[in-house]
Design an enzyme around this catalytic site. Structure first.
Site, mmCIF file in Angstrom:
data_model
loop_
_atom_site.group_PDB
_atom_site.id
_atom_site.type_symbol
_atom_site.label_atom_id
_atom_site.label_comp_id
_atom_site.label_asym_id
_atom_site.label_seq_id
_atom_site.Cartn_x
_atom_site.Cartn_y
_atom_site.Cartn_z
ATOM 1 N N CYS A 134 -29.234 -42.479 -48.142
ATOM 2 C CA CYS A 134 -28.736 -43.169 -49.347
ATOM 3 C C CYS A 134 -27.360 -43.793 -49.139
ATOM 4 O O CYS A 134 -26.958 -44.662 -49.913
ATOM 5 C CB CYS A 134 -28.713 -42.199 -50.515
ATOM 6 S SG CYS A 134 -30.341 -41.523 -50.865
ATOM 7 N N HIS B 200 -23.977 -44.778 -55.834
ATOM 8 C CA HIS B 200 -25.390 -44.520 -55.531
ATOM 9 C C HIS B 200 -25.993 -43.766 -56.715
ATOM 10 O O HIS B 200 -25.415 -42.790 -57.198
ATOM 11 C CB HIS B 200 -25.482 -43.684 -54.252
ATOM 12 C CG HIS B 200 -26.817 -43.062 -54.046
ATOM 13 N ND1 HIS B 200 -27.992 -43.785 -54.114
ATOM 14 C CD2 HIS B 200 -27.184 -41.781 -53.785
ATOM 15 C CE1 HIS B 200 -29.014 -42.987 -53.898
ATOM 16 N NE2 HIS B 200 -28.552 -41.756 -53.699
ATOM 17 N N ASN C 111 -33.697 -42.669 -58.219
ATOM 18 C CA ASN C 111 -32.977 -42.763 -56.939
ATOM 19 C C ASN C 111 -33.757 -43.696 -55.999
ATOM 20 O O ASN C 111 -34.850 -43.352 -55.560
ATOM 21 C CB ASN C 111 -32.847 -41.361 -56.337
ATOM 22 C CG ASN C 111 -32.060 -41.349 -55.036
ATOM 23 O OD1 ASN C 111 -31.852 -42.385 -54.412
ATOM 24 N ND2 ASN C 111 -31.638 -40.167 -54.619
HETATM 25 O O1 UT7 Z 1 -29.273 -39.156 -52.646
HETATM 26 C C1 UT7 Z 1 -29.265 -37.788 -52.567
HETATM 27 C C2 UT7 Z 1 -30.647 -37.354 -52.963
HETATM 28 N N1 UT7 Z 1 -30.749 -36.106 -53.632
HETATM 29 C C3 UT7 Z 1 -30.170 -35.794 -54.801
HETATM 30 O O2 UT7 Z 1 -29.395 -36.488 -55.370
HETATM 31 C C4 UT7 Z 1 -30.556 -34.486 -55.417
HETATM 32 C C5 UT7 Z 1 -29.385 -33.628 -55.781
HETATM 33 N N2 UT7 Z 1 -29.851 -32.448 -56.514
HETATM 34 C C6 UT7 Z 1 -30.237 -32.509 -57.785
HETATM 35 O O3 UT7 Z 1 -30.189 -33.544 -58.390
HETATM 36 C C7 UT7 Z 1 -30.702 -31.241 -58.451
HETATM 37 O O4 UT7 Z 1 -30.488 -30.138 -57.600
HETATM 38 C C8 UT7 Z 1 -32.199 -31.289 -58.860
HETATM 39 C C9 UT7 Z 1 -32.380 -32.277 -59.993
HETATM 40 C C10 UT7 Z 1 -33.062 -31.720 -57.658
HETATM 41 C C11 UT7 Z 1 -32.689 -29.935 -59.326
HETATM 42 O O5 UT7 Z 1 -31.870 -29.478 -60.406
HETATM 43 P P1 UT7 Z 1 -31.314 -27.975 -60.379
HETATM 44 O O6 UT7 Z 1 -30.604 -27.792 -61.641
HETATM 45 O O7 UT7 Z 1 -30.540 -27.826 -59.116
HETATM 46 O O8 UT7 Z 1 -32.641 -27.118 -60.378
HETATM 47 P P2 UT7 Z 1 -33.171 -26.066 -59.290
HETATM 48 O O9 UT7 Z 1 -33.632 -26.756 -58.051
HETATM 49 O O10 UT7 Z 1 -32.181 -24.974 -59.131
HETATM 50 O O11 UT7 Z 1 -34.438 -25.484 -60.041
HETATM 51 C C12 UT7 Z 1 -34.301 -24.815 -61.308
HETATM 52 C C13 UT7 Z 1 -35.690 -24.516 -61.811
HETATM 53 C C14 UT7 Z 1 -36.580 -23.835 -60.773
HETATM 54 O O12 UT7 Z 1 -37.410 -22.900 -61.460
HETATM 55 P P3 UT7 Z 1 -37.039 -21.343 -61.443
HETATM 56 O O13 UT7 Z 1 -37.031 -20.934 -59.991
HETATM 57 O O14 UT7 Z 1 -35.683 -21.232 -62.077
HETATM 58 O O15 UT7 Z 1 -38.143 -20.729 -62.238
HETATM 59 C C15 UT7 Z 1 -37.458 -24.941 -60.269
HETATM 60 O O16 UT7 Z 1 -38.708 -24.493 -59.788
HETATM 61 O O17 UT7 Z 1 -36.368 -25.731 -62.164
HETATM 62 C C16 UT7 Z 1 -37.632 -25.773 -61.538
HETATM 63 N N3 UT7 Z 1 -37.987 -27.161 -61.283
HETATM 64 C C17 UT7 Z 1 -38.640 -27.921 -62.175
HETATM 65 N N4 UT7 Z 1 -39.111 -27.641 -63.408
HETATM 66 C C18 UT7 Z 1 -39.711 -28.656 -64.067
HETATM 67 C C19 UT7 Z 1 -37.715 -27.906 -60.183
HETATM 68 N N5 UT7 Z 1 -38.184 -29.153 -60.363
HETATM 69 C C20 UT7 Z 1 -38.760 -29.190 -61.582
HETATM 70 C C21 UT7 Z 1 -39.411 -30.189 -62.323
HETATM 71 N N6 UT7 Z 1 -39.862 -29.868 -63.565
HETATM 72 N N7 UT7 Z 1 -39.561 -31.443 -61.859
#
Ligand code: UT7
Length: 337
Positions: free
Chosen positions: A113, A252, A282
């Site tokens: 990115c 970005h 993204n």
């Molecule tokens: O250009 C760089 C590219 N990447 C990025 O910019 C990504 C950077 N990271 C992020 O934006 C965030 O970390 C995410 C949006 C990807 C995830 O948000 P988070 O607040 O860090 O959530 P998490 O990964 O800690 O997951 C929290 C919960 C989990 O469930 P449990 O274990 O707490 O029961 C996940 O399984 O949310 C769950 N989860 C979802 N639930 C519904 C993960 N993805 C989803 C989803 N829908 N799409």
């Protein structure tokens, strides 16, 4: 050494839109989760006939038409992408053929990115020799996500943006830039299968391993906020500027929460941090150009504005770029919401 000037910008997103509600019909997710965690409401997705080369061509042609320049005038075509047309040859070669830019040299660059801003630094070296460069950032990420992995599938969209760069003192001038990489973090955000380290075999495919994105979202988030803010501070310091002198941050577009956190770190009002992540999600290497094209077509950019672009992505790599607006340049954004 000639100064590089951005003379025109072209942008293209595919006409097909996938909303969060549509995604929640095929994945265990919800509009509410996606919106509150990322700010994303929808993404544009390439149709079956659309590829990285066709998107790149559409953006590049728009930039050339806006500049009223023939493809014959182009010396170099650089395509930044992590979702290439094919392994070989470079996507840029397909774009060259489609444009009929017969004099051009064409090559791809892969930088995640942050790749487009890293490549902008390289492109300036070519323009300094008096050359005309099409610098294109394109991703077709909807063909690179694992549609069974809700933690990544909801985050990405498709699009392409092109800068037409020529020697000149008007238009938008790239000024101070900073970029850096930390390859020790390569495992946190990558597409690990299909290359020479893990060539695809029928067994790997049967286990569900394809050319898809793997990401540890929380770790990416933390590094992204730190490095985008740090890179921004470095270029401001080098330019002898304060954050108050920045008219717009053009970041970005990864996640609204990352943008809010960077704004807070830099003490820049969130209203000065451009965001359209809700519409396009993204789009990787295309993201910064799409943002700039959107701002120009909305008339948000004025003469003498100082723009601060920042990006972070796989590698990890991160970059910041100051852009001085001598005069707003023509821009076209095809299929803009
Ligand atoms: O250009 C760089 C590219 N990447 C990025 O910019 C990504 C950077 N990271 C992020 O934006 C965030 O970390 C995410 C949006 C990807 C995830 O948000 P988070 O607040 O860090 O959530 P998490 O990964 O800690 O997951 C929290 C919960 C989990 O469930 P449990 O274990 O707490 O029961 C996940 O399984 O949310 C769950 N989860 C979802 N639930 C519904 C993960 N993805 C989803 C989803 N829908 N799409």
């Amino acid at each position: 050494m000639a100064t590089a000037s951005i003379k025109a910008i072209g942008a293209y997103v595919p006409p097909t839109v996938i909303t969060n509600d549509e995604l929640s019909q095929r994945l265990d997710t919800s509009d509410e989760w996606i919106r509150t965690r990322t700010g994303i409401r929808q993404r544009h997705a390439a149709g079956p006939e659309e590829t990285t080369a066709t998107l790149s061509y559409a953006a590049a042609r728009s930039a050339l038409e806006e500049a009223d320049l023939s493809p014959q005038a182009v010396d170099w075509i650089l395509v930044c992408t992590d979702t290439a047309e094919m392994w070989s040859p470079a996507t840029a070669c397909f774009v060259q053929a489609m444009l009929g830019a017969e004099r051009a040299s064409a090559i791809d660059l892969t930088g995640g990115c942050a790749g487009f801003l890293q490549a902008l630094t390289l492109a300036q070296g070519i323009v300094a020799q008096g050359k005309t460069v099409l610098l294109i950032g394109t991703e077709v990420l909807t063909k690179a996500v694992d549609w069974s992995d809700r933690s990544t599938a909801v985050l990405f969209g498709d699009g392409s943006g092109a800068f037409l760069l020529t020697p000149g003192e008007d238009g938008i001038i790239p000024r101070q830039a900073f970029s850096q990489s930390d390859g020790r973090q390569a495992d946190i955000l990558n597409k690990p299968y299909g290359g020479t380290r893990n060539p695809l075999t029928p067994e790997l495919v049967a286990e569900g391993h394809h050319h898809t994105i793997h990401m540890e979202g929380r770790k990416v988030f933390r590094h992204a906020v730190h490095h985008m803010s740090d890179a921004a501070r470095r270029v401001l310091q080098e330019a002898g500027m304060t954050s108050e002198q920045v008219a717009w941050v053009v970041p970005h577009q990864a996640n609204q929460r990352i943008l809010d956190a960077v704004a807070k770190e830099l003490a820049i009002p969130p209203a000065k941090v451009f965001s359209h992540v809700a519409h396009y999600a993204n789009t990787g290497s295309a993201s910064v150009v799409l943002a700039l094209a959107d701002m120009l077509t909305q008339g948000l950019i004025r003469p003498q504005d100082q723009l601060l672009s920042v990006a972070f992505g796989s590698g990890f790599s991160w970059a910041a770029q100051l852009l001085e607006v001598r005069s707003p340049v023509p821009a076209r954004f095809v299929n803009k919401d």
